[in-house]
Scaffold this motif. Structure first.
Motif, PDB file in Angstrom:
ATOM      1  N   MET A  48      11.697  55.907  43.059  1.00  0.00           N
ATOM      2  CA  MET A  48      11.585  55.685  44.499  1.00  0.00           C
ATOM      3  C   MET A  48      10.261  56.263  44.998  1.00  0.00           C
ATOM      4  N   PRO A  49       9.744  55.774  46.136  1.00  0.00           N
ATOM      5  CA  PRO A  49       8.420  56.209  46.598  1.00  0.00           C
ATOM      6  C   PRO A  49       8.221  57.721  46.640  1.00  0.00           C
ATOM      7  N   TRP A  50       9.112  58.459  47.293  1.00  0.00           N
ATOM      8  CA  TRP A  50       8.931  59.905  47.373  1.00  0.00           C
ATOM      9  C   TRP A  50       9.074  60.563  46.002  1.00  0.00           C
ATOM     10  N   LEU A 122      18.637  50.607  36.598  1.00  0.00           N
ATOM     11  CA  LEU A 122      17.773  50.550  37.771  1.00  0.00           C
ATOM     12  C   LEU A 122      18.469  49.848  38.933  1.00  0.00           C
ATOM     13  N   LEU A 123      18.996  48.657  38.692  1.00  0.00           N
ATOM     14  CA  LEU A 123      19.625  47.882  39.759  1.00  0.00           C
ATOM     15  C   LEU A 123      20.872  48.584  40.289  1.00  0.00           C
ATOM     16  N   SER A 124      21.647  49.184  39.381  1.00  0.00           N
ATOM     17  CA  SER A 124      22.831  49.939  39.817  1.00  0.00           C
ATOM     18  C   SER A 124      22.422  51.124  40.691  1.00  0.00           C
ATOM     19  N   GLY A 125      21.325  51.770  40.325  1.00  0.00           N
ATOM     20  CA  GLY A 125      20.843  52.900  41.110  1.00  0.00           C
ATOM     21  C   GLY A 125      20.408  52.489  42.502  1.00  0.00           C
ATOM     22  N   ILE A 126      19.773  51.335  42.626  1.00  0.00           N
ATOM     23  CA  ILE A 126      19.337  50.861  43.943  1.00  0.00           C
ATOM     24  C   ILE A 126      20.549  50.543  44.821  1.00  0.00           C
ATOM     25  N   VAL A 127      21.553  49.879  44.233  1.00  0.00           N
ATOM     26  CA  VAL A 127      22.767  49.568  44.987  1.00  0.00           C
ATOM     27  C   VAL A 127      23.486  50.851  45.402  1.00  0.00           C
ATOM     28  N   LEU A 128      23.614  51.798  44.468  1.00  0.00           N
ATOM     29  CA  LEU A 128      24.256  53.072  44.796  1.00  0.00           C
ATOM     30  C   LEU A 128      23.488  53.794  45.894  1.00  0.00           C
ATOM     31  N   ASN A 129      22.167  53.744  45.854  1.00  0.00           N
ATOM     32  CA  ASN A 129      21.356  54.391  46.871  1.00  0.00           C
ATOM     33  C   ASN A 129      21.608  53.776  48.243  1.00  0.00           C
ATOM     34  N   ALA A 130      21.735  52.448  48.291  1.00  0.00           N
ATOM     35  CA  ALA A 130      21.980  51.776  49.567  1.00  0.00           C
ATOM     36  C   ALA A 130      23.337  52.169  50.148  1.00  0.00           C
ATOM     37  N   THR A 171       1.064  56.567  51.215  1.00  0.00           N
ATOM     38  CA  THR A 171       0.341  57.819  50.963  1.00  0.00           C
ATOM     39  C   THR A 171       1.023  58.634  49.864  1.00  0.00           C
ATOM     40  N   VAL A 172       2.348  58.735  49.951  1.00  0.00           N
ATOM     41  CA  VAL A 172       3.114  59.508  48.963  1.00  0.00           C
ATOM     42  C   VAL A 172       2.995  58.880  47.577  1.00  0.00           C
ATOM     43  N   ILE A 173       3.097  57.551  47.512  1.00  0.00           N
ATOM     44  CA  ILE A 173       2.974  56.862  46.220  1.00  0.00           C
ATOM     45  C   ILE A 173       1.584  57.056  45.642  1.00  0.00           C
ATOM     46  N   ALA A 174       0.560  56.966  46.487  1.00  0.00           N
ATOM     47  CA  ALA A 174      -0.812  57.128  46.011  1.00  0.00           C
ATOM     48  C   ALA A 174      -1.036  58.528  45.438  1.00  0.00           C
ATOM     49  N   LEU A 175      -0.515  59.547  46.133  1.00  0.00           N
ATOM     50  CA  LEU A 175      -0.647  60.919  45.624  1.00  0.00           C
ATOM     51  C   LEU A 175       0.097  61.075  44.307  1.00  0.00           C
ATOM     52  N   GLY A 176       1.315  60.519  44.256  1.00  0.00           N
ATOM     53  CA  GLY A 176       2.089  60.603  43.024  1.00  0.00           C
ATOM     54  C   GLY A 176       1.420  59.879  41.874  1.00  0.00           C
ATOM     55  N   TRP A 177       0.835  58.719  42.142  1.00  0.00           N
ATOM     56  CA  TRP A 177       0.143  57.952  41.103  1.00  0.00           C
ATOM     57  C   TRP A 177      -1.068  58.721  40.578  1.00  0.00           C
ATOM     58  N   LEU A 178      -1.811  59.355  41.476  1.00  0.00           N
ATOM     59  CA  LEU A 178      -2.968  60.142  41.054  1.00  0.00           C
ATOM     60  C   LEU A 178      -2.551  61.311  40.162  1.00  0.00           C
ATOM     61  N   THR A 187       9.917  50.799  41.538  1.00  0.00           N
ATOM     62  CA  THR A 187       9.369  51.256  42.813  1.00  0.00           C
ATOM     63  C   THR A 187       9.265  50.086  43.786  1.00  0.00           C
ATOM     64  N   VAL A 188       8.786  48.940  43.279  1.00  0.00           N
ATOM     65  CA  VAL A 188       8.631  47.753  44.116  1.00  0.00           C
ATOM     66  C   VAL A 188       9.984  47.205  44.541  1.00  0.00           C
ATOM     67  N   LEU A 189      10.921  47.076  43.588  1.00  0.00           N
ATOM     68  CA  LEU A 189      12.242  46.548  43.912  1.00  0.00           C
ATOM     69  C   LEU A 189      12.953  47.427  44.935  1.00  0.00           C
ATOM     70  N   TYR A 190      12.815  48.736  44.777  1.00  0.00           N
ATOM     71  CA  TYR A 190      13.442  49.647  45.737  1.00  0.00           C
ATOM     72  C   TYR A 190      12.823  49.466  47.125  1.00  0.00           C
ATOM     73  N   ALA A 191      11.503  49.442  47.204  1.00  0.00           N
ATOM     74  CA  ALA A 191      10.827  49.328  48.490  1.00  0.00           C
ATOM     75  C   ALA A 191      11.195  48.037  49.209  1.00  0.00           C
ATOM     76  N   VAL A 192      11.321  46.954  48.445  1.00  0.00           N
ATOM     77  CA  VAL A 192      11.617  45.644  49.036  1.00  0.00           C
ATOM     78  C   VAL A 192      13.102  45.493  49.372  1.00  0.00           C
ATOM     79  N   GLY A 193      13.968  46.030  48.515  1.00  0.00           N
ATOM     80  CA  GLY A 193      15.389  45.737  48.643  1.00  0.00           C
ATOM     81  C   GLY A 193      16.217  46.728  49.419  1.00  0.00           C
ATOM     82  N   ILE A 194      15.759  47.985  49.548  1.00  0.00           N
ATOM     83  CA  ILE A 194      16.650  49.005  50.100  1.00  0.00           C
ATOM     84  C   ILE A 194      16.965  48.767  51.571  1.00  0.00           C
ATOM     85  N   GLY A 195      15.985  48.324  52.351  1.00  0.00           N
ATOM     86  CA  GLY A 195      16.230  48.093  53.777  1.00  0.00           C
ATOM     87  C   GLY A 195      17.299  47.040  54.019  1.00  0.00           C
ATOM     88  N   PRO A 196      17.153  45.833  53.461  1.00  0.00           N
ATOM     89  CA  PRO A 196      18.185  44.806  53.648  1.00  0.00           C
ATOM     90  C   PRO A 196      19.556  45.217  53.123  1.00  0.00           C
TER      91      PRO A 196
END
Length: 230
Positions: A48-50, A122-130, A171-178, A187-196
């Motif tokens: 996840m981003p953070w 991964l997918l189970s984790g995203i659903v559980l997070n939602a 910003t958080v992802i960029a710092l983490g990537w560095l 990371t992408v699937l979570y960012a796109v899917g968690i809101g809906p």
């Protein structure tokens, strides 16, 4: 019609109806949230981003991921002070318990070898997070530290929450990537899917705030307390 989400003060939260039920939903949700963090990390397909930042910091220091989840949460809470945000029961519980739950789950979860198993985790984790997010938000006992930061910026300067969230998480992802954090398809699937997903589940898990006087626990039938925002 979905039940509205209330902005209850801490005083109102302590007096709100069905508080034991709300506390149960809150801690089940926060526990599930911590477990879902561990699931995405163990899937090895991007956090996840953070957590991109928090995992990177943990790997560089030798401390646990949960330690940094708690530490970053407390730092974010400090940023609430100039925003004049007020924490609730759920805010403080979120800041501490999610990190503990994540560490406990990481201690027992192991990364699967098969790519299909990793994707399933991964997918189970995203659903559980939602579902977990909807549980603790629906308890109506205060936002998490990171959500409160975004709503506080919105309230103070009028910036759209979507843009604030995007700016903070990029910003958080960029710092983490560095720092070498785990960015990937997860990371992408979570960012796109968690809101809906949260939006779909939240109406079913929100505990409405009942209006009107509520009995004072342990008091006689004529002693009541008001509920709702104070």
């Amino acid at each position: 019609m979905p039940a509205p989400l209330e902005n209850l003060s801490l005083r109102a939260q302590l007096r709100v109806d069905r508080l034991p039920l709300r506390l149960g939903a809150l801690f089940v949700g926060l526990t599930g949230f911590g477990i879902s963090i561990a699931m995405l990390i163990r899937a090895g397909l991007g956090a996840m981003p953070w957590d991109v930042l928090q995992v990177a910091l943990a790997e560089r220091t030798g401390l646990t991921v949960g330690t940094f989840i708690i530490g970053v949460s407390l730092l974010v809470l400090a940023a609430w002070i100039p925003l004049r945000q007020h924490p609730g029961i759920g805010t403080l519980a979120n800041a501490v318990w999610v990190g503990i739950a994540a560490d406990l789950a990481l201690a027992v979860l192991h990364a699967p070898d098969a790519p299909a198993a990793r994707m399933a985790l991964l997918l189970s984790g995203i659903v559980l997070n939602a579902v977990s997010s909807a549980l603790y938000i629906g308890a109506q006992l205060g936002p998490g530290p990171r959500d409160g930061l975004m709503t506080g910026v919105n309230r103070r300067w009028g910036l759209p929450i979507g843009r604030v969230r995007l700016g903070v998480e990029v910003t958080v992802i960029a710092l983490g990537w560095l720092l070498g954090g785990p960015i990937g398809v997860g990371t992408v699937l979570y960012a796109v899917g968690i809101g809906p997903l949260v939006q779909r589940v939240l109406p079913f898990l929100t505990i409405p705030v009942r209006r009107g006087p509520q009995p004072l626990p342990g008091a006689g039938p004529g002693v009541t307390l008001p509920t709702g925002p104070q």
